[in-house]
Design a protein around this motif. Structure first.
Motif, short mmCIF file in Angstrom:
data_model
loop_
_atom_site.label_atom_id
_atom_site.label_comp_id
_atom_site.label_asym_id
_atom_site.label_seq_id
_atom_site.Cartn_x
_atom_site.Cartn_y
_atom_site.Cartn_z
N HIS A 80 1.07 -1.10 -0.04
CA HIS A 80 0.04 0.13 0.12
C HIS A 80 0.80 1.25 -0.09
O HIS A 80 0.58 2.07 -0.88
CB HIS A 80 -0.92 -0.05 1.18
CG HIS A 80 -1.62 1.18 1.31
ND1 HIS A 80 -2.46 1.76 0.38
CD2 HIS A 80 -1.80 2.13 2.49
CE1 HIS A 80 -3.05 2.63 0.69
NE2 HIS A 80 -2.49 3.05 2.09
N ARG A 109 2.68 2.20 8.82
CA ARG A 109 2.73 0.98 9.62
C ARG A 109 3.87 0.18 9.07
O ARG A 109 3.32 -0.33 7.79
CB ARG A 109 1.39 0.27 9.94
CG ARG A 109 1.43 -0.92 11.05
CD ARG A 109 0.08 -1.65 10.84
NE ARG A 109 -0.44 -1.91 9.54
CZ ARG A 109 -1.14 -1.77 8.74
NH1 ARG A 109 -2.16 -1.03 9.05
NH2 ARG A 109 -1.55 -2.38 7.58
N ASP A 111 4.47 -3.17 8.06
CA ASP A 111 3.96 -4.56 8.12
C ASP A 111 5.10 -5.68 7.34
O ASP A 111 5.40 -6.93 7.96
CB ASP A 111 2.95 -4.88 7.19
CG ASP A 111 1.63 -4.06 7.80
OD1 ASP A 111 1.49 -4.30 8.96
OD2 ASP A 111 1.02 -3.49 7.13
N PRO A 151 8.22 -10.43 7.58
CA PRO A 151 7.21 -9.56 8.70
C PRO A 151 8.10 -8.84 9.34
O PRO A 151 9.07 -9.30 9.89
CB PRO A 151 6.56 -10.67 9.37
CG PRO A 151 6.20 -11.81 8.40
CD PRO A 151 7.78 -11.97 7.72
N TRP A 172 11.02 -0.55 4.11
CA TRP A 172 9.63 -1.23 4.96
C TRP A 172 8.33 -0.84 4.12
O TRP A 172 8.29 0.31 3.44
CB TRP A 172 9.30 -0.51 6.39
CG TRP A 172 10.70 -0.81 7.32
CD1 TRP A 172 10.81 -2.11 7.93
CD2 TRP A 172 11.93 -0.25 7.27
NE1 TRP A 172 11.83 -1.92 8.96
CE2 TRP A 172 12.66 -1.15 8.11
CE3 TRP A 172 12.58 1.02 6.63
CZ2 TRP A 172 13.85 -0.51 8.52
CZ3 TRP A 172 13.75 1.52 6.73
CH2 TRP A 172 14.52 0.73 7.95
N GLN A 174 4.21 -0.91 4.07
CA GLN A 174 2.87 -1.23 4.76
C GLN A 174 1.72 -1.77 3.65
O GLN A 174 1.68 -1.50 2.40
CB GLN A 174 2.04 0.21 5.31
CG GLN A 174 0.48 0.06 5.84
CD GLN A 174 0.04 1.39 6.32
OE1 GLN A 174 0.89 2.05 6.58
NE2 GLN A 174 -1.15 1.30 6.17
N SER A 175 1.32 -2.96 3.96
CA SER A 175 0.63 -3.91 3.23
C SER A 175 -0.93 -3.40 3.39
O SER A 175 -1.38 -2.94 4.20
CB SER A 175 0.73 -5.26 3.37
OG SER A 175 -0.13 -6.22 2.66
N ARG A 178 -2.68 -6.43 6.72
CA ARG A 178 -1.44 -6.40 7.76
C ARG A 178 -0.88 -7.92 8.14
O ARG A 178 -0.07 -8.01 8.56
CB ARG A 178 -2.02 -5.46 8.72
CG ARG A 178 -3.06 -6.10 9.56
CD ARG A 178 -3.01 -5.15 10.98
NE ARG A 178 -3.61 -3.90 10.76
CZ ARG A 178 -3.76 -3.07 11.74
NH1 ARG A 178 -3.18 -3.20 12.92
NH2 ARG A 178 -4.13 -1.83 11.25
N ASP A 179 -1.90 -8.88 8.37
CA ASP A 179 -1.89 -10.19 8.97
C ASP A 179 -1.04 -11.06 7.96
O ASP A 179 -1.49 -11.18 6.91
CB ASP A 179 -3.04 -10.89 9.38
CG ASP A 179 -2.73 -12.25 10.10
OD1 ASP A 179 -2.54 -13.12 9.43
OD2 ASP A 179 -2.97 -12.06 11.21
N ARG A 183 -1.93 -12.83 4.32
CA ARG A 183 -1.22 -12.46 3.23
C ARG A 183 -0.69 -13.92 2.45
O ARG A 183 -0.99 -13.99 1.24
CB ARG A 183 -0.27 -11.62 3.48
CG ARG A 183 -0.57 -10.17 3.71
CD ARG A 183 0.82 -9.33 3.37
NE ARG A 183 1.66 -9.54 4.15
CZ ARG A 183 2.18 -9.31 5.33
NH1 ARG A 183 1.21 -8.36 5.92
NH2 ARG A 183 3.15 -9.63 5.95
#
Length: 223
Positions: A80, A109, A111, A151, A172, A174-175, A178-179, A183
């Protein structure tokens, strides 16, 4: 690598021309003490140097454009947002002790974390990226232009370099999911769908799997 199922690697994720450009810039820019970006509790274990942020912004944009458009990376990471990666240099005696990355990086964030290897593995000794600890640990030393993604909460370290010089970019993501377990489910569905599609004559099954993928993505995205 089964001990870390959410880990994935991609070879040749940036072009040779972009790689050569990164190496040229790395030979010209100023490097500073890398401990300035270490987390509050792990700074004592970080011994490396990193390029100043502003001079490498153009090449970082070029690198991330190639990473983000890579089909395998996009399917697995479901990115994202991304932050500008850091160009790191490890020389003899440098390393980074066991730590996990900060959950927030430059306002997003974190992820997923990634390391893009820039030095040929034959040109330095040591410097392996070790993901996990104990029996679950995985030591990684990839060819230049190869990327490993995992992760961001994974405990990891960079073993001390004993000869030569190790250059890498770290960044880094952010997906949209998030989990990491979710994914992985989506990755398995997509890869199975693609494999069945290539066989031909399974349009009904491929359609059903595609609808399942879309439904799960709508349910899990940004949750």
């Amino acid at each position: 690598m089964s001990a870390l199922p959410s880990l994935f690697t991609i070879d040749g994720i940036i072009s040779p021309a972009t790689h050569a450009r990164v190496l040229r810039i790395a030979s010209e820019v100023e490097f500073i003490d890398g401990s300035c970006t270490a987390g509050r509790w792990d700074g004592h274990g970080k011994r490396n140097a990193q390029a100043r942020r502003e001079p490498i912004e153009p090449i970082c944009r070029a690198v991330m454009a190639e990473v983000m458009k890579n089909r395998s990376f996009a399917q697995r990471a479901l990115p994202h947002e991304a932050v500008q990666p850091i160009l790191n240099r490890y020389r003899v005696g440098d390393g980074y002790g066991l730590h996990e990355d900060s959950p927030i990086q430059s306002g997003i964030r974190a992820d997923l974390s990634f390391t893009l290897f820039l030095s040929d593995p034959e040109t330095y000794e040591g410097g392996q990226l070790v993901l996990g600890e104990g029996d679950a640990a995985v030591a990684i030393k990839l060819p230049a232009r190869s990327l490993v993604c995992y992760p961001s909460g994974t405990l990891h370290q960079v073993l001390p370099v004993s000869a030569g010089e190790r250059l890498a970019m770290v960044g880094w993501i952010q997906s949209i999911v998030r989990d990491p377990g979710l994914r992985q489910v989506l990755t398995d569905l997509r890869e199975t769908t693609d494999a069945l599609s290539e066989r031909g004559g399974l349009e009904r099954e491929v359609g059903a799997l595609s609808r399942a993928y879309g439904g799960l993505l709508r349910r899990w995205a940004f949750a």
